[in-house]
Motif scaffolding. Structure first.
Motif, mmCIF file in Angstrom:
data_model
loop_
_atom_site.group_PDB
_atom_site.id
_atom_site.type_symbol
_atom_site.label_atom_id
_atom_site.label_comp_id
_atom_site.label_asym_id
_atom_site.label_seq_id
_atom_site.Cartn_x
_atom_site.Cartn_y
_atom_site.Cartn_z
ATOM 1 N N GLY A 58 8.169 53.845 -13.454
ATOM 2 C CA GLY A 58 9.188 52.844 -13.186
ATOM 3 C C GLY A 58 9.210 52.415 -11.733
ATOM 4 O O GLY A 58 9.357 51.219 -11.425
ATOM 5 N N GLY A 61 6.160 50.271 -11.158
ATOM 6 C CA GLY A 61 6.380 48.960 -11.761
ATOM 7 C C GLY A 61 7.356 48.108 -10.972
ATOM 8 O O GLY A 61 7.187 46.886 -10.868
ATOM 9 N N LEU A 62 8.367 48.745 -10.385
ATOM 10 C CA LEU A 62 9.323 48.000 -9.567
ATOM 11 C C LEU A 62 8.662 47.462 -8.299
ATOM 12 O O LEU A 62 8.908 46.314 -7.887
ATOM 13 C CB LEU A 62 10.498 48.906 -9.215
ATOM 14 C CG LEU A 62 11.678 48.261 -8.489
ATOM 15 C CD1 LEU A 62 12.278 47.150 -9.340
ATOM 16 C CD2 LEU A 62 12.729 49.305 -8.154
ATOM 17 N N HIS A 64 5.487 46.718 -7.992
ATOM 18 C CA HIS A 64 4.632 45.602 -8.411
ATOM 19 C C HIS A 64 5.451 44.350 -8.688
ATOM 20 O O HIS A 64 5.017 43.230 -8.385
ATOM 21 C CB HIS A 64 3.846 46.003 -9.646
ATOM 22 C CG HIS A 64 2.729 46.950 -9.354
ATOM 23 N ND1 HIS A 64 1.996 47.555 -10.351
ATOM 24 C CD2 HIS A 64 2.213 47.397 -8.192
ATOM 25 C CE1 HIS A 64 1.080 48.327 -9.811
ATOM 26 N NE2 HIS A 64 1.197 48.252 -8.489
ATOM 27 N N GLY A 77 9.486 42.261 -15.186
ATOM 28 C CA GLY A 77 8.987 43.490 -14.568
ATOM 29 C C GLY A 77 10.107 44.355 -14.028
ATOM 30 O O GLY A 77 10.060 45.587 -14.133
ATOM 31 N N ALA A 81 10.892 48.092 -15.407
ATOM 32 C CA ALA A 81 10.874 49.184 -14.436
ATOM 33 C C ALA A 81 12.213 49.910 -14.395
ATOM 34 O O ALA A 81 12.257 51.147 -14.315
ATOM 35 C CB ALA A 81 10.523 48.636 -13.052
ATOM 36 N N ASN A 84 12.471 52.173 -17.399
ATOM 37 C CA ASN A 84 11.653 53.375 -17.230
ATOM 38 C C ASN A 84 12.314 54.368 -16.277
ATOM 39 O O ASN A 84 12.310 55.584 -16.531
ATOM 40 C CB ASN A 84 10.266 52.995 -16.708
ATOM 41 C CG ASN A 84 9.384 52.392 -17.776
ATOM 42 O OD1 ASN A 84 9.557 52.644 -18.959
ATOM 43 N ND2 ASN A 84 8.433 51.575 -17.364
ATOM 44 N N ILE A 85 12.857 53.868 -15.180
ATOM 45 C CA ILE A 85 13.532 54.761 -14.226
ATOM 46 C C ILE A 85 14.743 55.420 -14.879
ATOM 47 O O ILE A 85 14.966 56.634 -14.739
ATOM 48 C CB ILE A 85 13.930 53.978 -12.972
ATOM 49 C CG1 ILE A 85 12.678 53.536 -12.203
ATOM 50 C CG2 ILE A 85 14.829 54.817 -12.076
ATOM 51 C CD1 ILE A 85 12.973 52.638 -11.018
#
Length: 215
Positions: A58, A61-62, A64, A77, A81, A84-85
């Protein structure tokens, strides 16, 4: 001037690489066997690893998404993210509850997958009819057993699957490392035989070691 690597040096590097691969396989096999003995610890360990993977994924992804904030996928995105976190934090805080939820999800997957395979094998009756029928029946039975003993089954199901995965991955790495070392050894013997064969071309080292005859 750096000395160029000879074929014998390259084969030695490959042999060492396959050797380390086999060593890694042995470590994974030992970890899998320990996990099969202590399934509860393996379950908690796998959930903690899963939580950290979600958390790290996460964060990456954050980052990115922030780098691509000028595109149309920025908010998508960020949302993925953030999910996921959040999931990683929940799994790390309550690994037992996460194991129960994943065990329920796995049992439902076994049930639906086994049912579809069972019905599909009876309807289609293809060339793999018997094997598909056995797979469907096994998945259906496994799903019923896991679901019937839930939530107590969550203490060992995830850990058992995780340990079996380590065990079989380790056995695969051992087989790959052992087979690779055998092939490299055969190649090394072939190269040594070619170098010592009569009429073989002389290398620079051989020519340097050969004494100069006086005229």
């Amino acid at each position: 001037m750096a000395k160029s690597a000879t074929p014998r040096d390259e084969t030695a590097k490959l042999s060492r690489g396959f050797g380390w691969l086999a060593v890694l396989g042995v470590i994974l096999v030992l970890a899998g066997l320990v996990g099969l003995v202590y399934t509860g610890v393996a379950t908690l360990t796998s959930m903690v690893l899963f939580g950290w993977l979600l958390l790290i994924g996460g964060v990456v992804g954050l980052l990115h998404a922030v780098q691509a904030r000028a595109t149309n996928f920025f908010w998508l995105g960020v949302v993925v993210a953030a999910l996921n976190i959040a999931a990683g934090v929940v799994v790390l805080k309550t690994p037992e509850a996460a194991a129960e939820a994943l065990t329920m999800f796995a049992a439902l997957l076994f049930l639906t997958g086994g049912l579809f395979r069972l019905v599909g094998s009876l309807v289609v009756r293809g060339p793999q009819f018997g094997w598909t029928l056995v797979q469907g029946a096994f998945g259906l039975l496994l799903g019923i057993l896991v679901l019937g003993t839930w939530p107590s089954s969550s203490q060992y199901v995830i850990g058992t699957f995780f340990s079996l995965s380590l065990l079989f991955d380790g056995l695969g790495l051992i087989a790959t490392g052992y087979g690779g070392r055998r092939i490299v050894g055969m190649v090394s013997e072939r190269l040594a035989g070619d170098e010592t064969a009569p009429g073989a071309p002389e290398t620079g080292e051989h020519r340097a070691a050969k004494p100069v005859q006086p005229e």
